[in-house]
Every structure is written in structure tokens, then in C-alpha cells.
Scaffold this active site. Structure first.
Site, PDB file in Angstrom:
ATOM      1  N   CYS A 237     -26.218 -21.969-106.096  1.00  0.00           N
ATOM      2  CA  CYS A 237     -26.168 -22.193-107.547  1.00  0.00           C
ATOM      3  C   CYS A 237     -25.589 -20.975-108.250  1.00  0.00           C
ATOM      4  O   CYS A 237     -24.771 -21.095-109.180  1.00  0.00           O
ATOM      5  CB  CYS A 237     -27.563 -22.492-108.085  1.00  0.00           C
ATOM      6  SG  CYS A 237     -28.377 -23.914-107.324  1.00  0.00           S
ATOM      7  N   ALA A 241     -22.382 -20.371-110.921  1.00  0.00           N
ATOM      8  CA  ALA A 241     -22.485 -19.738-112.238  1.00  0.00           C
ATOM      9  C   ALA A 241     -21.656 -18.467-112.320  1.00  0.00           C
ATOM     10  O   ALA A 241     -21.042 -18.172-113.353  1.00  0.00           O
ATOM     11  CB  ALA A 241     -23.950 -19.440-112.548  1.00  0.00           C
ATOM     12  N   ARG A 242     -21.624 -17.688-111.251  1.00  0.00           N
ATOM     13  CA  ARG A 242     -20.840 -16.452-111.252  1.00  0.00           C
ATOM     14  C   ARG A 242     -19.355 -16.740-111.408  1.00  0.00           C
ATOM     15  O   ARG A 242     -18.618 -15.946-112.000  1.00  0.00           O
ATOM     16  CB  ARG A 242     -21.103 -15.677-109.957  1.00  0.00           C
ATOM     17  CG  ARG A 242     -22.485 -15.061-109.879  1.00  0.00           C
ATOM     18  CD  ARG A 242     -22.838 -14.646-108.468  1.00  0.00           C
ATOM     19  NE  ARG A 242     -24.152 -14.019-108.396  1.00  0.00           N
ATOM     20  CZ  ARG A 242     -24.831 -13.822-107.268  1.00  0.00           C
ATOM     21  NH1 ARG A 242     -24.298 -14.205-106.112  1.00  0.00           N
ATOM     22  NH2 ARG A 242     -26.018 -13.248-107.292  1.00  0.00           N
ATOM     23  N   GLU A 362     -27.263 -12.269-112.850  1.00  0.00           N
ATOM     24  CA  GLU A 362     -26.634 -13.014-111.761  1.00  0.00           C
ATOM     25  C   GLU A 362     -25.931 -12.083-110.776  1.00  0.00           C
ATOM     26  O   GLU A 362     -24.796 -12.309-110.367  1.00  0.00           O
ATOM     27  CB  GLU A 362     -25.704 -14.096-112.320  1.00  0.00           C
ATOM     28  CG  GLU A 362     -26.489 -15.114-113.143  1.00  0.00           C
ATOM     29  CD  GLU A 362     -25.671 -16.305-113.577  1.00  0.00           C
ATOM     30  OE1 GLU A 362     -24.766 -16.703-112.828  1.00  0.00           O
ATOM     31  OE2 GLU A 362     -25.959 -16.842-114.662  1.00  0.00           O
ATOM     32  N   THR A 364     -26.410  -7.702-110.047  1.00  0.00           N
ATOM     33  CA  THR A 364     -26.029  -6.462-110.715  1.00  0.00           C
ATOM     34  C   THR A 364     -24.714  -5.932-110.144  1.00  0.00           C
ATOM     35  O   THR A 364     -24.254  -6.340-109.065  1.00  0.00           O
ATOM     36  CB  THR A 364     -27.107  -5.385-110.532  1.00  0.00           C
ATOM     37  OG1 THR A 364     -27.192  -5.054-109.128  1.00  0.00           O
ATOM     38  CG2 THR A 364     -28.472  -5.870-111.015  1.00  0.00           C
TER      39      THR A 364
END
Length: 383
Positions: A237, A241-242, A362, A364
Site C-alpha cells: 500500500c 502512495a509513495r 511514508e 523518512t
């Protein structure tokens, strides 16, 4: 201002997505976003159905009311939404990639029918519970625990932190330890024992709902469990999103660059616009170079994702490089605007503060650096 003419590489459909997202931001976001940021609010319930009607929620998924567009179209939309504000793009990313995607990929047919059409329409809002107060970069050691009782139901106990959309969500995708490994659970937020208080006093992502989640003997049926075991579930997931982030930050950086360029052309000092001074032109040139390189990275990774060959390490490359570039552009733009750069009359300080959070969430900067280090050396330095 696009010196490399990158948008010439977009298809007609992708340009339509771009123009639709730009129009939404122009009409529904830019008139009010500075006020939202100042007041620490975000009208999720009002904007959700509008975004849904435009096909922006879960747009890279197919069926269940989703638009079924390609990955590059999703990236272009994220770029234009984040040119409005990172909080807006975060809302769309969490809805589509962190709430809808795991239900779409790992959920039962019943879960998909129950939640995906409403989430795609924006009439329901989702959130994603992975990060905990003491376990951010190390989710494998999360403390939230789910245990199955003799009835077959699962009982969740624990807490999550820094959860976008948490306080306004109708459903939460929650990851928890079980006796058989980490599992994902689709949890209606109306469940007894579930609470999601707002996190206050933020100085970044203020135009965004950020919450903690608490689970006190929250009971969910066995049918709520996603069909995936281990960190593979949440990490898949996060890769979705990244990908949106590495596109989105190009929009935030571009907004800062455009503000600095326009300001430099009109701000007169020593008898001429400051755009005519060599030091200012150097700043503008390097900002344009950074954004061009970030845009090229986004386009290339979009092509890889559309071809079905994008690897998580490549997503880390894009997230690491593009967020850093956008933050550097925002800081340089702030210097061009001088004292005016710290006011909400211009978008720069808002984007700059937001990007400080995007640098961290999401994955560092440090974690993505180590992901690339492992890809290069074969040695996992964070273990």
C-alpha cells in the site's frame, strides 16, 4: 516555465486529467486554502464528493466506480492537487492508495462491494492505520494486537498515530500483530471501542485532518480480515502512495517556483526588478533545473509502473530525490520573496512547511536512503 516541455510527453487523456485537476484546485482550493491552513481545518466532507464526481478517488483502480486510469494519469493528478496543497493530495492518496487499494487487492468480494463504491464517490472516507507512537520506521514491531475469540470475531487493542483522515473517516484499514503474523483489518469507525481524536498544534499539513487512533476491545467479524499476511500487505500500500508523493511534490515545488518567478519580475529594488539581478537568476535557474529533473524522474517511474515493472526500490529513489528537490526549491523560493515569503499571502511558506512533513511520512529520508543502500550493496543496514 517548463523548460524541458515535459507535458508534451503526456497523452491526450493524461492532459485531460491534468486540466481537470487544475480546474478543481483553481475553483475549490486556492480561494480558501490559506484560511484552512491558518485555521487548521480541511473540509473533507465537502470536497470528497466533488473529487469523487471527477473520478479522482481510487482513479488508478478498476471496477466498483473507480476510473481505471493508468499510473501516469494518477501521478499527474497528484502533481496538480499538491500544487494546491500537500494536505489535499494526502487526502486523495490516503483515500485511494491506502484505504481503497488494500480493500481492492486483498479484500473479499463482500468488503469490496460494501466500501469501494462509496469511497470512490467520496461519500465515505477512509484512513490507514500503520504508524504507532513508538513504531514509525519499524512497523514490524508494532504493538497493536488482534486476537480471535471462540466466536470467530477478532478483538483489536492498541493505538496508531499521525493518521490522515482519521477523525473524519468512516472506515479504517488497520494493521495489527496476530498470533499468525501481521494482518490487515477493515474496521468501521462506528465500532464500539474505536476513537480517533485530532492531533492539534501542528505547524505543517495544517490543511489536513491528522489523528490518533485508539482500539479498546474493538470487535470485528472474521470477514473483515484482508487476505494477506506480514508486512507485504502494508508495504504494498505504501508503495502505491509513495508513487503519488513523488509526483505530487513536483506540483508543490512548481507552485513555489512560479510564485518566486512572478514576484521577481515585479519586485523592484535599486531601480529594476530583482529578476534582472544575477544572483536571483541563478536561484531561478537552479529551481527550474531541480523541478525538471524531478519531473523526468516522475515520468520515467510512471512509465515503469504502467509497464508493470516498477520496483519498490525505484519508488524509494523517486520519493527520496523528488521530496528533497521540492523542499530545496521551496526554501530557495522563500529567499527570493524575502519577508513576504513568510506570509500566507503567498503559497511558499505553506508549501515549505508541508514538505517538511512529506519528507518524513511514508518513509523518512533516512529509511529511503537505506533502501537504496541495500539495493546497491545487498546489505540491510537498518537491521
Amino acid at each position: 516555465m517548463d523548460l524541458l516541455n515535459l507535458d508534451d510527453r503526456l497523452t491526450e487523456d493524461q492532459r485531460l486529467v491534468r486540466d481537470t485537476a487544475q480546474g478543481f484546485v483553481r475553483d475549490h482550493v486556492l480561494p480558501d486554502v490559506a484560511t484552512w491552513f491558518e485555521e487548521g481545518t480541511f473540509p473533507a466532507r465537502e470536497l470528497g464528493p466533488v473529487l469523487g464526481s471527477l473520478g479522482m478517488l481510487g482513479m488508478h483502480l478498476s471496477g466498483y466506480g473507480c476510473a481505471g486510469l493508468d499510473a501516469t494519469s494518477y501521478g499527474v493528478a497528484c502533481r496538480e492537487l499538491e500544487a494546491g496543497d500537500s494536505g489535499l493530495r494526502s487526502f486523495v492518496s490516503v483515500q485511494g492508495s491506502l484505504a481503497m487499494f488494500p480493500i481492492w487487492k486483498y479484500g473479499s468480494a463482500e468488503l469490496k462491494e460494501e466500501w469501494l463504491p462509496a469511497l470512490a464517490a467520496g461519500t465515505a472516507i477512509g484512513c490507514f492505520g500503520l504508524t504507532e507512537p513508538d513504531h514509525g520506521s519499524d512497523p514490524a514491531n508494532m504493538k497493536t494486537f488482534a486476537k480471535q475469540d471462540p466466536s470467530g470475531d477478532w478483538i483489536l487493542n492498541g493505538s496508531k498515530m499521525w493518521i490522515t483522515n482519521g477523525s473524519v473517516a468512516d472506515v479504517a484499514v488497520v494493521w495489527a500483530q496476530t498470533d499468525g503474523g501481521i494482518r490487515g483489518f477493515v474496521v468501521p469507525t462506528s465500532s464500539p471501542g474505536f476513537s480517533a481524536p485530532l492531533i492539534h498544534r501542528k505547524l505543517s499539513l495544517r490543511a489536513s485532518v491528522t489523528s490518533s487512533l485508539y482500539f479498546d476491545d474493538v470487535r470485528v467479524p472474521a470477514s473483515s480480515v484482508l487476505d494477506v499476511v506480514g508486512l507485504k500487505g502494508p508495504l504494498s500500500c505504501l508503495s502505491e502512495a509513495r508513487f503519488g508523493i513523488l509526483w505530487g511534490v513536483v506540483g508543490a515545488g512548481r507552485a513555489c517556483f512560479e510564485a518566486a518567478l512572478e514576484y521577481a519580475k515585479t519586485r523592484v529594488q535599486f531601480g529594476k526588478p530583482i529578476a534582472g539581478f544575477q544572483l536571483t537568476q541563478e536561484k531561478l535557474a537552479w529551481m527550474a533545473v531541480a523541478l525538471g529533473q524531478a519531473g523526468l524522474t516522475a515520468l520515467h517511474l510512471g512509465a515503469l509502473k504502467d509497464a508493470g515493472v516498477l520496483r519498490p526500490q525505484q519508488v524509494s529513489f523517486g520519493k527520496l530525490a523528488n521530496v528533497r528537490a521540492a523542499l530545496d526549491v521551496a526554501r530557495e523560493a522563500r529567499s527570493v520573496l524575502g519577508a513576504n515569503g513568510v506570509t500566507l499571502e503567498y503559497p511558499v511558506i505553506r508549501h515549505m512547511n508541508n514538505l517538511e512533513s512529506v519528507l518524513t511520512y511514508e518513509g523518512t529520508q533516512e529509511i529511503h536512503t537505506l533502501v537504496l543502500g541495500e539495493a546497491l550493496t545487498g546489505v540491510a543496514a537498518y537491521r
